[in-house]
Design an enzyme around this catalytic site. Structure first.
Site, PDB file in Angstrom:
ATOM      1  N   ARG A 112       6.318  31.390   2.960  1.00 33.96           N
ATOM      2  CA  ARG A 112       7.436  31.652   3.897  1.00 33.96           C
ATOM      3  C   ARG A 112       7.550  33.130   4.282  1.00 33.96           C
ATOM      4  NH1 ARG A 112       9.907  27.736   0.656  1.00 33.96           N
ATOM      5  NH2 ARG A 112      10.036  25.755   1.739  1.00 33.96           N
ATOM      6  N   LYS A 134       4.736  41.035  17.226  1.00 29.53           N
ATOM      7  CA  LYS A 134       4.432  39.735  17.848  1.00 29.53           C
ATOM      8  C   LYS A 134       3.159  39.217  17.208  1.00 29.53           C
ATOM      9  CE  LYS A 134       6.100  39.837  22.603  1.00 29.53           C
ATOM     10  NZ  LYS A 134       5.617  39.756  23.997  1.00 29.53           N
ATOM     11  N   GLU A 176      -4.068  49.259  29.111  1.00 29.49           N
ATOM     12  CA  GLU A 176      -2.752  49.091  28.472  1.00 29.49           C
ATOM     13  C   GLU A 176      -2.036  50.449  28.336  1.00 29.49           C
ATOM     14  OE1 GLU A 176      -1.522  46.138  28.073  1.00 29.49           O
ATOM     15  OE2 GLU A 176      -3.137  44.730  27.583  1.00 29.49           O
ATOM     16  N   LYS A 214       5.826  52.231  23.226  1.00 28.20           N
ATOM     17  CA  LYS A 214       6.001  50.842  22.764  1.00 28.20           C
ATOM     18  C   LYS A 214       7.063  50.768  21.669  1.00 28.20           C
ATOM     19  CE  LYS A 214       4.258  46.466  21.736  1.00 28.20           C
ATOM     20  NZ  LYS A 214       3.153  45.526  21.708  1.00 28.20           N
ATOM     21  N   GLU A 224      12.177  40.407  22.881  1.00 31.08           N
ATOM     22  CA  GLU A 224      11.885  40.248  24.312  1.00 31.08           C
ATOM     23  C   GLU A 224      12.939  39.427  25.052  1.00 31.08           C
ATOM     24  OE1 GLU A 224       7.667  39.941  25.302  1.00 31.08           O
ATOM     25  OE2 GLU A 224       8.222  38.868  27.116  1.00 31.08           O
ATOM     26  N   ARG A 228      11.654  44.452  26.901  1.00 30.43           N
ATOM     27  CA  ARG A 228      10.277  44.342  26.380  1.00 30.43           C
ATOM     28  C   ARG A 228       9.366  43.593  27.353  1.00 30.43           C
ATOM     29  NH1 ARG A 228       8.342  42.954  20.144  1.00 30.43           N
ATOM     30  NH2 ARG A 228       6.117  43.157  20.577  1.00 30.43           N
ATOM     31  N   ASN A 232       4.833  43.453  30.141  1.00 27.29           N
ATOM     32  CA  ASN A 232       3.960  42.448  30.746  1.00 27.29           C
ATOM     33  C   ASN A 232       3.573  42.829  32.178  1.00 27.29           C
ATOM     34  OD1 ASN A 232       3.959  40.701  28.496  1.00 27.29           O
ATOM     35  ND2 ASN A 232       6.020  40.055  29.046  1.00 27.29           N
ATOM     36  N   HIS A 235       0.482  41.582  33.742  1.00 26.26           N
ATOM     37  CA  HIS A 235       0.059  40.401  32.998  1.00 26.26           C
ATOM     38  C   HIS A 235       0.324  39.097  33.758  1.00 26.26           C
ATOM     39  CE1 HIS A 235      -0.202  43.396  29.912  1.00 26.26           C
ATOM     40  NE2 HIS A 235      -0.623  42.534  29.018  1.00 26.26           N
ATOM     41  N   HIS A 239      -2.805  36.934  33.929  1.00 32.39           N
ATOM     42  CA  HIS A 239      -2.944  35.631  33.258  1.00 32.39           C
ATOM     43  C   HIS A 239      -3.516  34.582  34.202  1.00 32.39           C
ATOM     44  CE1 HIS A 239       0.206  36.685  29.951  1.00 32.39           C
ATOM     45  NE2 HIS A 239      -1.020  37.041  29.616  1.00 32.39           N
ATOM     46  N   HIS A 252      -9.257  40.893  28.473  1.00 37.30           N
ATOM     47  CA  HIS A 252      -7.819  40.841  28.756  1.00 37.30           C
ATOM     48  C   HIS A 252      -7.347  42.110  29.497  1.00 37.30           C
ATOM     49  CE1 HIS A 252      -3.571  40.113  28.269  1.00 37.30           C
ATOM     50  NE2 HIS A 252      -3.438  41.254  27.619  1.00 37.30           N
TER      51      HIS A 252
END
Ligand code: NAD
Length: 351
Positions: A112, A134, A176, A214, A224, A228, A232, A235, A239, A252
């Site tokens: 956990r 993340k 990035e 960041k 987010e 945040r 993206n 992105h 994507h 990416h």
């Protein structure tokens, strides 16, 4: 009858991000190092020589985004059980963003949740993926759709690991870095325009600036809910490009670079950015041999694919558009006609 369960609590998940030579890491319990054969072959000895722990196990998984799956997580957890790690054990994610995302996720699940440390070895993971907690994996419905927020206890960023990085992987990381500068920091962007990241200590400075950006964004909006999402930028378009090219043509960061060019065009359409600013960003990306355009075959199909993006609610598309350089707008109020007009400019363009 209602019984309340009161779980209000203050959690301190703060952690340090060290940038510089990997220091000695001391740990009293058992440590599992998660890595892949490529990173292990190049750099594992360096890590092991600085790691002092009760017991150290190395867990190696195959290299590649296609292995970022629940099946691989299960195999990592199996190995952790084989080694009888316990609640007080530590996992070290040692590799690029794929290893970081999966290591963090496995750590969030084992017993956990146990502690983990990020030691990122690609530029993209040093400036972005290793910071912010993340974690997760892909499934057949899309990228990073399964996961958890699980903050590392520390991040160790040693730019010397990057000496073995392939040039394209370097460029993907630069994309990035540019993303952070365009959305949040004009003076950093100007610095990037005036300094080559392949020279001297420039890269270390850029990593510091990107990570600082960041870190501040994650502090303001860890889960987010708002700000945040600005990270993206590029992105939403990227994507779709990754999806259309089946993740095979572009790295990416490369699709993010094209996505930023596309977002900039839409921002110009909306009066948020000048053509001159858009050109400055394109010029900077081009200096690192990043792809800058993508031949859209079918504008309507490209547009519809936006709806697969998990950041979009059912009937709206959330766009992250730069407001000049150093500002950002998160909006779901862009008219479809304007978006398609902008996309049509990329129709048939050769890549
Ligand atoms: P990656 O982890 O696949 O690494 C790219 C390649 O470089 C791999 O083949 C890897 O083995 C190799 N490599 C790693 N370190 C190296 C080194 N020092 N020298 C030579 N080769 C090395 O890809 P990436 O670009 O690092 O990360 C992409 C992943 O990160 C994606 O899965 C993406 O979803 C994720 N990501 C996560 C976040 C986040 O906030 N969690 C943010 C951005 C991206």
């Amino acid at each position: 009858m209602t019984i309340s369960i009161n779980l209000k609590r203050i959690i301190d998940d703060s952690y340090p991000i060290h940038i510089g030579s990997l220091p000695e890491i001391n740990f009293e319990g058992k440590v599992a190092v998660l890595t892949n054969p490529k990173v292990a072959g190049l750099h594992l000895q360096t890590l092991l020589s600085t790691l002092k722990a009760k017991e150290v196990y190395v867990i190696t998984i195959p290299d590649g985004e296609q292995y970022k799956t629940l099946d691989t997580i299960e195999s990592i957890l199996d190995r952790m059980f084989d080694h009888r790690l316990n609640r007080k054990s530590l996992l070290i994610a040692f590799g690029g963003g794929v290893i970081g995302d999966m290591g963090g996720f496995a750590a969030s699940l084992y017993n956990r949740g146990i502690d983990f440390i990020q030691i990122p070895t690609t530029l993209l993971s040093q400036v972005d993926a290793s910071v912010g907690g993340k974690t997760g994996v892909n499934n057949r419905f899309g990228k990073n759709l399964i996961g958890a927020f699980h903050q590392p206890r520390a991040v160790y960023i040693d730019p010397s690991f990057l000496s073995t990085l392939a040039p394209r992987e370097f460029g993907a990381g630069v994309a990035e870095i540019v993303k952070m500068a365009v959305t949040f920091n004009l003076s950093f962007f100007e610095w990037l325009e005036n300094n080559d990241l392949r020279e001297g200590d420039n890269l270390q400075h850029a990593i510091k600036m990107a990570v600082e950006t960041k870190a501040r964004v994650v502090e303001a909006d860890e889960k987010e809910q708002g700000l945040r999402a600005a990270l993206n930028y590029g992105h939403t378009f990227g994507h779709v490009i990754e999806n259309e090219t089946h993740y095979e043509t572009y790295l990416h960061g490369e699709s993010v670079a094209i996505g930023m060019v596309m977002a900039n065009d839409l921002a110009c359409e909306m009066g948020l950015m000048s053509f001159e600013e858009a050109m400055r960003i394109k010029t900077l990306l081009g200096r690192y041999d990043l792809p800058l355009t993508y031949p859209i075959h079918d504008v309507e199909k490209f547009y519809q694919t936006f709806f697969l993006d998990k950041k979009s609610a059912d009937s709206t598309i959330t766009f992250i558009l730069p407001r000049g350089i150093g500002g950002v707008e998160i909006t779901d109020a862009i008219d479809a006609v304007a978006v398609k007009k902008s996309l049509s400019k990329f129709q048939g363009m050769s890549a």
